[in-house]
Design a protein around this motif. Structure first.
Motif, mmCIF file in Angstrom:
data_model
loop_
_atom_site.group_PDB
_atom_site.id
_atom_site.type_symbol
_atom_site.label_atom_id
_atom_site.label_comp_id
_atom_site.label_asym_id
_atom_site.label_seq_id
_atom_site.Cartn_x
_atom_site.Cartn_y
_atom_site.Cartn_z
ATOM 1 N N PHE A 41 -5.648 40.157 6.403
ATOM 2 C CA PHE A 41 -5.669 40.241 7.139
ATOM 3 C C PHE A 41 -5.253 38.720 8.430
ATOM 4 N N SER A 71 -16.805 38.147 14.948
ATOM 5 C CA SER A 71 -16.226 38.852 16.138
ATOM 6 C C SER A 71 -16.517 38.038 17.342
ATOM 7 N N MET A 78 -7.897 47.817 8.907
ATOM 8 C CA MET A 78 -8.299 45.934 9.489
ATOM 9 C C MET A 78 -7.501 46.533 10.496
ATOM 10 N N LYS A 82 -15.752 46.715 25.497
ATOM 11 C CA LYS A 82 -16.096 47.930 24.288
ATOM 12 C C LYS A 82 -17.297 48.710 24.550
ATOM 13 N N PHE A 135 1.467 46.452 12.381
ATOM 14 C CA PHE A 135 3.413 46.573 12.887
ATOM 15 C C PHE A 135 3.720 45.327 11.862
ATOM 16 N N PRO A 188 -12.084 41.613 13.017
ATOM 17 C CA PRO A 188 -12.835 41.354 11.749
ATOM 18 C C PRO A 188 -14.373 41.959 12.380
ATOM 19 N N SER A 232 -16.315 40.342 20.546
ATOM 20 C CA SER A 232 -17.435 41.889 20.759
ATOM 21 C C SER A 232 -18.727 41.973 21.485
ATOM 22 N N GLN A 235 -2.442 42.304 24.915
ATOM 23 C CA GLN A 235 -1.923 42.179 23.678
ATOM 24 C C GLN A 235 -1.922 43.875 23.210
ATOM 25 N N ASN A 262 -9.975 54.154 18.152
ATOM 26 C CA ASN A 262 -10.687 53.006 18.946
ATOM 27 C C ASN A 262 -10.316 53.462 20.771
ATOM 28 N N ALA A 270 -5.974 54.188 16.190
ATOM 29 C CA ALA A 270 -5.982 53.618 17.987
ATOM 30 C C ALA A 270 -6.752 54.775 18.324
ATOM 31 N N LYS A 329 -0.576 37.248 20.915
ATOM 32 C CA LYS A 329 -1.188 38.433 19.681
ATOM 33 C C LYS A 329 -0.478 40.043 19.487
ATOM 34 N N TYR A 330 -0.418 40.761 18.299
ATOM 35 C CA TYR A 330 -0.456 41.910 18.955
ATOM 36 C C TYR A 330 -0.884 42.594 17.760
ATOM 37 N N SER A 331 -1.054 43.791 17.312
ATOM 38 C CA SER A 331 -1.592 44.598 16.174
ATOM 39 C C SER A 331 -1.380 44.387 14.905
ATOM 40 N N LYS A 390 7.986 60.274 19.910
ATOM 41 C CA LYS A 390 6.734 59.682 19.598
ATOM 42 C C LYS A 390 7.195 58.380 19.828
ATOM 43 N N VAL A 406 -2.561 55.407 11.491
ATOM 44 C CA VAL A 406 -2.558 54.629 11.996
ATOM 45 C C VAL A 406 -2.815 54.924 13.781
HETATM 46 N N1 FAQ Z 1 -4.375 42.481 14.744
HETATM 47 O O1 FAQ Z 1 -13.366 39.576 18.542
HETATM 48 P P1 FAQ Z 1 -12.323 39.994 18.127
HETATM 49 C C1 FAQ Z 1 -1.011 51.484 17.757
HETATM 50 C C2 FAQ Z 1 -8.101 39.312 17.304
HETATM 51 S S1 FAQ Z 1 -2.339 50.307 19.471
HETATM 52 C C3 FAQ Z 1 -4.438 41.680 15.385
HETATM 53 O O2 FAQ Z 1 -12.947 41.392 17.078
HETATM 54 P P2 FAQ Z 1 -11.702 41.695 20.311
HETATM 55 C C4 FAQ Z 1 -0.471 52.286 18.662
HETATM 56 C C5 FAQ Z 1 -8.428 39.467 18.262
HETATM 57 O O3 FAQ Z 1 -7.373 39.852 19.563
HETATM 58 C C6 FAQ Z 1 -2.695 49.446 18.194
HETATM 59 N N2 FAQ Z 1 -4.867 40.691 16.174
HETATM 60 O O4 FAQ Z 1 -11.680 40.578 19.649
HETATM 61 C C7 FAQ Z 1 0.928 52.743 17.630
HETATM 62 C C8 FAQ Z 1 -8.702 37.849 18.985
HETATM 63 O O5 FAQ Z 1 -8.035 37.367 18.919
HETATM 64 P P3 FAQ Z 1 -8.243 36.348 20.298
HETATM 65 C C9 FAQ Z 1 -3.648 47.909 19.231
HETATM 66 C C10 FAQ Z 1 -6.324 41.021 16.180
HETATM 67 O O6 FAQ Z 1 -10.683 41.687 21.752
HETATM 68 C C11 FAQ Z 1 0.229 53.809 17.081
HETATM 69 C C12 FAQ Z 1 -9.628 38.009 17.680
HETATM 70 O O7 FAQ Z 1 -9.142 38.990 16.373
HETATM 71 N N3 FAQ Z 1 -4.905 48.420 19.808
HETATM 72 O O8 FAQ Z 1 -1.805 51.764 17.533
HETATM 73 C C13 FAQ Z 1 -6.866 42.337 15.829
HETATM 74 O O9 FAQ Z 1 -13.144 42.184 21.248
HETATM 75 C C14 FAQ Z 1 1.863 54.013 16.450
HETATM 76 C C15 FAQ Z 1 -11.137 38.558 17.096
HETATM 77 O O10 FAQ Z 1 -11.290 39.466 17.042
HETATM 78 C C16 FAQ Z 1 -5.088 47.504 20.145
HETATM 79 O O11 FAQ Z 1 -5.505 46.316 20.771
HETATM 80 C C17 FAQ Z 1 -5.678 42.756 14.494
HETATM 81 N N4 FAQ Z 1 -5.544 44.810 14.282
HETATM 82 O O12 FAQ Z 1 -11.034 42.964 19.683
HETATM 83 C C18 FAQ Z 1 1.881 52.338 18.536
HETATM 84 C C19 FAQ Z 1 -6.209 48.293 21.297
HETATM 85 N N5 FAQ Z 1 -8.566 42.689 15.386
HETATM 86 O O13 FAQ Z 1 -7.347 36.971 21.243
HETATM 87 C C20 FAQ Z 1 2.871 52.662 18.031
HETATM 88 C C21 FAQ Z 1 -7.241 47.756 22.518
HETATM 89 C C22 FAQ Z 1 -8.455 41.326 15.909
HETATM 90 O O14 FAQ Z 1 -9.368 35.719 20.675
HETATM 91 C C23 FAQ Z 1 2.656 53.402 16.580
HETATM 92 N N6 FAQ Z 1 -7.775 46.722 21.489
HETATM 93 N N7 FAQ Z 1 -7.598 40.751 16.874
HETATM 94 O O15 FAQ Z 1 -6.789 35.463 20.022
HETATM 95 C C24 FAQ Z 1 -9.169 46.321 20.814
HETATM 96 O O16 FAQ Z 1 -9.927 47.409 21.325
HETATM 97 C C25 FAQ Z 1 -9.821 44.885 20.969
HETATM 98 O O17 FAQ Z 1 -8.749 43.947 21.241
HETATM 99 C C26 FAQ Z 1 -9.730 44.910 18.920
HETATM 100 C C27 FAQ Z 1 -10.219 43.580 18.630
HETATM 101 C C28 FAQ Z 1 -10.869 46.279 18.413
HETATM 102 C C29 FAQ Z 1 -8.469 45.403 18.602
#
Ligand code: FAQ
Length: 315
Positions: free
Chosen positions: A267, A205, A196, A217, A111, A200, A208, A40, A135, A132, A106-108, A71, A128
């Protein structure tokens, strides 16, 4: 007996902060959790190129254009390291891309919002990339070695991105009244979606608790969100602008900023594919993949040719 031993070795490594490596035994659920999160994350970097790429041809100066190209290119690199890290867990890149293109992965959420003005490049960098980094710095200490190591370089680059975004906003904030207004408008639109990004609330969540036990995490979604809000509430003062939250207020007791209610319905809507740009983003990704088929075919044919030449030379 063998399994009990392996489970214990795994648990001891987690306790003692020894990284888990690809060839080590790991619980199936640990592997699945990492594949889910890392893929993701990779998809987010790749889809995340689209909103900013939209402004490369319209950047106001050559310096801004060159910086923005660099970038966006960095984000592509991040996606590739992360796909490689996920591949070490026994999933192919083709499979991950299939999941993205079919809408299964999924993706963030962030975007799926449009980039309407040049100031959005500033707001994305500051907010953003800022979210990032907040986190991702703890992910440099994630228990899975390849993910943790990929995050070190990614965080260094994200930190540069965050500063370039802040500098865009600072320049606009010191410009004409219209430029200052443009910067404020971008912050108004990107603020809530940015907070967001942390996911959640902790009590909603599902992943978590286990991810924290496994040291994937290191902080909960709410802890990171609060840290981010505390930092931004101070930084926005330097811009002479405001965050669009009337309830944002320093709390002397908690030593944190209080903030208003997040619109969780928005969200959920965006995460479930109904945000302003979900359809457009996915279509752009699928088209890019299909248009790039000839490059993958050519690279595979070249690799085959080299391999057979090498085999002939050995024989
Ligand atoms: N969007 O139980 P949790 C960037 C989903 S990179 C969409 O809390 P978890 C760089 C979650 O997947 C940004 N879905 O899950 C850049 C789960 O769904 P599932 C990305 C979301 O994994 C900058 C469900 O909700 N960063 O920005 C979102 O423990 C500028 C339940 O949630 C990462 O991926 C959301 N916002 O915590 C690029 C960092 N939030 O899989 C270009 C790594 C939650 O059960 C330009 N990821 N969900 O179907 C993480 O740290 C974690 O996966 C979280 C979510 C904190 C995102």
């Amino acid at each position: 007996m063998q399994i009990i031993n392996e489970e214990k070795i795994f648990a001891d490594k987690i306790d003692e902060e020894i990284k888990i490596e690809p060839k080590d035994w790991m619980p199936d659920q640990y592997r699945k959790t990492l594949i889910r999160q890392i893929s993701q994350h990779a998809h987010s970097e790749i889809v995340g190129m689209l909103p900013e790429a939209n402004w490369i041809t319209r950047a106001p100066t050559l310096r801004r254009k060159a910086t923005l190209i660099a970038k966006v290119q960095d984000e592509a690199g991040h996606g590739l390291y992360l796909y490689s890290a996920a591949e070490t867990l026994n999933i192919s890149r083709d499979e991950m891309l299939k999941q993205l293109h079919s809408g299964k992965a999924k993706y963030s959420s962030i975007f799926n919002y449009p980039t309407l003005t040049w100031a959005d490049m500033g707001a994305i960098g500051w907010l953003v990339d800022g979210a990032a980094i907040m986190n991702q710095v703890p992910l440099c200490r994630c228990s899975y070695g390849p993910y943790a190591r990929a995050m070190i370089r990614i965080c260094k680059e994200e930190s540069f991105h965050q500063r370039q975004g802040f500098e865009i906003l600072l320049t606009l904030s010191k410009g004409s009244k219209a430029q200052k207004q443009m910067a404020q408008d971008a912050i108004n639109r990107w603020w809530w979606p940015s907070i967001m990004m942390f996911g959640p609330n902790d009590d909603a969540s599902p992943h978590s608790k286990q991810s924290m036990e496994w040291k994937i995490k290191r902080f909960s979604n709410d802890e990171l969100r609060q840290k981010f809000i505390d930092v931004c509430a101070e930084q926005v003062k330097i811009l002479g602008l405001v965050l669009p939250d009337e309830k944002l207020k320093w709390n002397e007791e908690t030593k944190h900023y209080d903030f208003g209610e997040i619109n969780w319905e928005e969200f959920r809507n965006v995460v479930n594919g109904n945000g302003p740009c979900n359809k457009e983003r996915l279509e752009a990704r699928v088209k890019a993949h299909e248009d790039g088929a000839w490059v993958r075919d050519a690279a595979a044919a070249y690799s085959e040719k080299r391999k057979s030449r090498e085999q002939k030379a050995v024989a």
